[in-house]
Design a protein around this motif. Structure first.
Motif, PDB file in Angstrom:
ATOM      1  N   ILE A  20     -31.267  -2.874 -40.040  1.00 37.83           N
ATOM      2  CA  ILE A  20     -30.462  -1.767 -40.559  1.00 37.83           C
ATOM      3  C   ILE A  20     -30.481  -1.827 -42.077  1.00 37.83           C
ATOM      4  O   ILE A  20     -30.004  -2.797 -42.670  1.00 37.83           O
ATOM      5  N   GLU A  21     -31.068  -0.813 -42.690  1.00 36.07           N
ATOM      6  CA  GLU A  21     -31.032  -0.748 -44.157  1.00 36.07           C
ATOM      7  C   GLU A  21     -29.847   0.114 -44.588  1.00 36.07           C
ATOM      8  O   GLU A  21     -29.765   1.294 -44.241  1.00 36.07           O
ATOM      9  N   ILE A  22     -28.932  -0.464 -45.344  1.00 36.75           N
ATOM     10  CA  ILE A  22     -27.802   0.302 -45.897  1.00 36.75           C
ATOM     11  C   ILE A  22     -28.344   1.062 -47.103  1.00 36.75           C
ATOM     12  O   ILE A  22     -28.759   0.474 -48.098  1.00 36.75           O
ATOM     13  N   LYS A  23     -28.387   2.390 -46.994  1.00 31.56           N
ATOM     14  CA  LYS A  23     -29.021   3.206 -48.046  1.00 31.56           C
ATOM     15  C   LYS A  23     -27.916   3.707 -48.979  1.00 31.56           C
ATOM     16  O   LYS A  23     -27.483   4.854 -48.917  1.00 31.56           O
ATOM     17  N   ASN A  24     -27.461   2.840 -49.828  1.00 32.82           N
ATOM     18  CA  ASN A  24     -26.363   3.200 -50.730  1.00 32.82           C
ATOM     19  C   ASN A  24     -26.705   2.891 -52.182  1.00 32.82           C
ATOM     20  O   ASN A  24     -25.907   2.304 -52.912  1.00 32.82           O
ATOM     21  N   ILE A  83     -30.508   8.190 -40.999  1.00 33.58           N
ATOM     22  CA  ILE A  83     -31.347   9.164 -41.714  1.00 33.58           C
ATOM     23  C   ILE A  83     -31.798   8.470 -42.987  1.00 33.58           C
ATOM     24  O   ILE A  83     -31.090   7.597 -43.498  1.00 33.58           O
ATOM     25  N   HIS A  84     -32.968   8.841 -43.496  1.00 33.51           N
ATOM     26  CA  HIS A  84     -33.465   8.139 -44.678  1.00 33.51           C
ATOM     27  C   HIS A  84     -32.873   8.652 -45.983  1.00 33.51           C
ATOM     28  O   HIS A  84     -32.365   7.887 -46.803  1.00 33.51           O
ATOM     29  N   ASP A  85     -32.935   9.967 -46.186  1.00 30.34           N
ATOM     30  CA  ASP A  85     -32.549  10.520 -47.488  1.00 30.34           C
ATOM     31  C   ASP A  85     -31.057  10.862 -47.527  1.00 30.34           C
ATOM     32  O   ASP A  85     -30.452  11.145 -46.493  1.00 30.34           O
ATOM     33  N   ALA A 135     -41.052  -1.593 -36.445  1.00 31.56           N
ATOM     34  CA  ALA A 135     -41.466  -0.196 -36.659  1.00 31.56           C
ATOM     35  C   ALA A 135     -40.587   0.454 -37.730  1.00 31.56           C
ATOM     36  O   ALA A 135     -39.377   0.587 -37.552  1.00 31.56           O
ATOM     37  N   HIS A 136     -41.219   0.845 -38.822  1.00 30.95           N
ATOM     38  CA  HIS A 136     -40.523   1.406 -39.990  1.00 30.95           C
ATOM     39  C   HIS A 136     -40.019   2.826 -39.719  1.00 30.95           C
ATOM     40  O   HIS A 136     -40.784   3.696 -39.303  1.00 30.95           O
ATOM     41  N   ARG A 137     -38.720   3.039 -39.963  1.00 32.54           N
ATOM     42  CA  ARG A 137     -38.042   4.324 -39.677  1.00 32.54           C
ATOM     43  C   ARG A 137     -38.321   4.755 -38.228  1.00 32.54           C
ATOM     44  O   ARG A 137     -38.557   5.922 -37.929  1.00 32.54           O
ATOM     45  N   VAL A 153     -37.141  -2.413 -34.679  1.00 35.90           N
ATOM     46  CA  VAL A 153     -37.215  -1.156 -35.437  1.00 35.90           C
ATOM     47  C   VAL A 153     -36.395  -1.302 -36.711  1.00 35.90           C
ATOM     48  O   VAL A 153     -35.419  -2.064 -36.754  1.00 35.90           O
ATOM     49  N   GLU A 154     -36.815  -0.564 -37.725  1.00 40.59           N
ATOM     50  CA  GLU A 154     -36.082  -0.496 -38.996  1.00 40.59           C
ATOM     51  C   GLU A 154     -35.613   0.938 -39.179  1.00 40.59           C
ATOM     52  O   GLU A 154     -36.317   1.881 -38.803  1.00 40.59           O
ATOM     53  N   PHE A 155     -34.395   1.111 -39.712  1.00 43.38           N
ATOM     54  CA  PHE A 155     -33.928   2.454 -40.064  1.00 43.38           C
ATOM     55  C   PHE A 155     -32.885   2.355 -41.155  1.00 43.38           C
ATOM     56  O   PHE A 155     -32.456   1.254 -41.530  1.00 43.38           O
ATOM     57  N   ASP A 156     -32.473   3.541 -41.637  1.00 40.28           N
ATOM     58  CA  ASP A 156     -31.582   3.631 -42.802  1.00 40.28           C
ATOM     59  C   ASP A 156     -30.256   4.255 -42.374  1.00 40.28           C
ATOM     60  O   ASP A 156     -30.245   5.194 -41.574  1.00 40.28           O
ATOM     61  N   VAL A 157     -29.144   3.768 -42.923  1.00 46.70           N
ATOM     62  CA  VAL A 157     -27.849   4.359 -42.564  1.00 46.70           C
ATOM     63  C   VAL A 157     -27.084   4.853 -43.793  1.00 46.70           C
ATOM     64  O   VAL A 157     -27.160   4.284 -44.885  1.00 46.70           O
TER      65      VAL A 157
HETATM   66 CA    CA Z   1     -35.751   1.865 -45.007  1.00 47.91          CA
END
Ligand code: CA
Ligand code: G3P
Length: 237
Positions: free
Chosen positions: A105-109, A47-49, A5-7, A32-36
């Motif tokens: 876990i997507e590292i949003k960097n 959080i995504h942004d 499940a995306h985000r 589940v997928e999410f952003d950190v």
């Molecule tokens: Ca993502």
């Protein structure tokens, strides 16, 4: 094919919230997928942004807030029916550690590099014994290679939006065994080539074009990361 499940469960609930994660589990998602990101005081948060404006309605950056400050905002600000805090990764791990659930876990960097985010993420994964339950992905492939230096046995994925000239060669050069492309850029012949090389292909979907879960399943992806874990279950059982 795994149903991720995306985000959280973005199709029906406020993205990247504990509510969305619980609802995804309820409808039968495998993961589940999410952003950190990192807060000013060094906490990993989901959080995504980089900026809270879209999801919380306040024009401020995650990196400029402490965890306590960030907790005052409503991650479900666009939804009348819900009020949700921005979850910390620690809170999520406390929830997920005993569940049979894949956590991507997507590292949003890509815009802010968050000095030390890889070490902090690894320490928390170890603290909650999540090593075998997580897939770490990022568009920042240098960050994935730093995770690899920390622990070569983690499931590490290059996340990609572009169509690379030689993706298999690129993955092999860096000894990365999981690829996260956009589903619409792949067909069965291409997935087969990745599998022949021992590379897992977990695809994510773009809602800019319609897609059909049965067709995606026939292509042979190992997992689909979509906003609609409920539709996945209805269409594929
Ligand atoms: Ca993502
Ligand atoms: O992991 C795939 C997907 O999450 C990447 O795009 O923008 O939703 O983080 P985005």
């Amino acid at each position: 094919m795994l149903n991720i499940a995306h985000r959280g469960f973005k199709g029906s609930y406020p993205e990247n919230t504990m509510l969305a994660f619980r609802k995804a589990v309820e409808v039968g998602a495998d993961g589940v997928e999410f952003d950190v990101h990192l807060t000013k005081d060094g906490h990993l948060v989901i959080i995504h942004d980089e900026n809270l404006i879209r999801t919380c309605g306040v024009d401020v950056l995650v990196k400029d807030l402490s965890l306590a400050e960030l907790k005052k905002y409503d991650a479900a600000f666009a939804y009348e029916a819900y009020h949700e805090e921005i979850p910390s990764l620690r809170e999520y791990f406390a929830y997920a550690k005993d569940l049979d659930l894949v956590t991507n876990i997507e590292i949003k960097n890509g815009l802010y590099f968050y000095e030390g985010i890889e070490e902090k993420l690894y320490a928390l994964i170890k603290e909650y014994s999540m090593e075998d339950k997580v897939i770490i992905s990022s568009f920042n492939h240098q960050s994935i290679l730093r995770m690899k230096e920390l622990d070569d046995s983690l499931a590490l994925a290059f996340l990609e939006e572009s169509i690379l000239v030689d993706p298999i060669g690129y993955l092999k050069d860096h000894a990365i065994k999981i690829y996260h492309p956009i589903a619409q850029t792949f067909d069965k012949a291409l997935v087969d080539k990745f599998h022949e090389e021992g590379i897992t292909v977990n695809a994510w979907t773009s809602d800019k074009v319609p897609y059909d879960f049965k067709e995606l399943n026939d292509i042979g992806f190992d997992a689909i990361i979509s906003d609609y874990p409920d539709r996945f279950v209805r269409e594929l059982g």
